[in-house]
Design an enzyme around this catalytic site. Sequence first.
Site, PDB file in Angstrom:
ATOM      1  N   MET A  53      -5.003  64.420  17.449  1.00 58.98           N
ATOM      2  CA  MET A  53      -3.595  64.429  17.048  1.00 58.98           C
ATOM      3  C   MET A  53      -2.879  65.586  17.748  1.00 58.98           C
ATOM      4  SD  MET A  53      -3.919  63.549  12.968  1.00 58.98           S
ATOM      5  CE  MET A  53      -5.450  64.469  12.704  1.00 58.98           C
ATOM      6  N   CYS A  87      -1.650  56.144  23.146  1.00 57.12           N
ATOM      7  CA  CYS A  87      -0.422  56.899  22.890  1.00 57.12           C
ATOM      8  C   CYS A  87       0.783  56.157  23.466  1.00 57.12           C
ATOM      9  CB  CYS A  87      -0.509  58.290  23.498  1.00 57.12           C
ATOM     10  SG  CYS A  87       0.962  59.303  23.188  1.00 57.12           S
ATOM     11  N   GLY A 113      -6.698  59.857  10.632  1.00 50.94           N
ATOM     12  CA  GLY A 113      -5.808  60.767  11.342  1.00 50.94           C
ATOM     13  C   GLY A 113      -4.987  61.598  10.384  1.00 50.94           C
ATOM     14  N   ARG A 114      -3.756  61.169  10.149  1.00 52.99           N
ATOM     15  CA  ARG A 114      -2.811  61.971   9.370  1.00 52.99           C
ATOM     16  C   ARG A 114      -3.304  62.282   7.968  1.00 52.99           C
ATOM     17  NH1 ARG A 114       1.942  58.057   9.865  1.00 52.99           N
ATOM     18  NH2 ARG A 114       0.204  56.668  10.334  1.00 52.99           N
TER      19      ARG A 114
END
Length: 335
Positions: A24, A106, A239-240
């Site tokens: 990230m 991305c 991820g987040r």
Amino acid sequence: MTISPPNPGHTGRPVNRRFSVAPMMDWTDRHCRYFMRQLSRHALLYTEMVTTGALLNGDAERFLRYDETEHPLALQLGGSVPGDLAACARLAEAAGYDEVNLNVGCPSDRVQNNMIGACLMGHPALVADCVMAMRDAVSIEVTVKHRIGINGRDSYGELCDFVGQVRDAGCRSFTVHARIAILEGLSPKVNREVPPLRYDVAQSLKRDFPDLEIILNGGIKTLDECQAHLGHFDGVMLGREAYHNPYLLAQVDARLFGSPDPVISRAEALKRMRPYIQRHIAAGGSMHHITRHMLGLGQGFPGARRFRQLLSVDIHKTQEPLALLDQAASLLEGR
């Protein structure tokens, strides 16, 4: 430029991708990864995406720097020139990384303009050439992280064509973000949220490519969800959620890897970070460089808001950062 020699304890070692934390940008720097490693010994950690240009023309040592405790550790590269990617893979291997991962996911305009990221899904033969060049250059594993498609090339047949060509170049591990990327008109943030999640498409990939390792990424928030997905996939990547709620990592080893070790407490995790923070300050760094990644420890208990305030607001006002850290640590006692 001087790069450390390979670490024989890590280079070429098989990597377990049952659970990993996603690369990230602006988040998974070396300080973040060091912190996450205190919570889980087994999670595979990824660097932020590093472009080939940054490594070959910039300060490679700065971009490749990490602490030995971060292993297992993968370097994610952004690029599309096979020779440059091969050169960067060699740097990664020399620095002791356990894996090199190519970013084909991305969606930002900035990387598209340099033929980096999700736009490469429209060029499967080029991605195959990149993977082959890296595999020929190093002995550590080369993997790919990609979307299930891009606008204009989002059929299942086109996805299979992409995976098939990259497989034929020797790639055996694919991390699939189960959304398409819309390359025009949507920001990277919106691209992480608006295109619908299609776990069924990722499941079809695993069914049709049973010989490949397929890791699921996208929208996963709990370890219960991770366990459910592991019934269909070889691994899961968060991820987040792992960043904003890092304490969930404390149960990863026990729940997903069968570790008998006791689950670390929030208080112990912060205690383990103190010497690292002290060394960083002594070397001229700011405590905020590290503690900005630790704010998520302050969730779901009385005093959590104060904990976050100390390490996000008050930290910029104090002349005694370690005393402030100890004050924050007191709010975690017994937690």
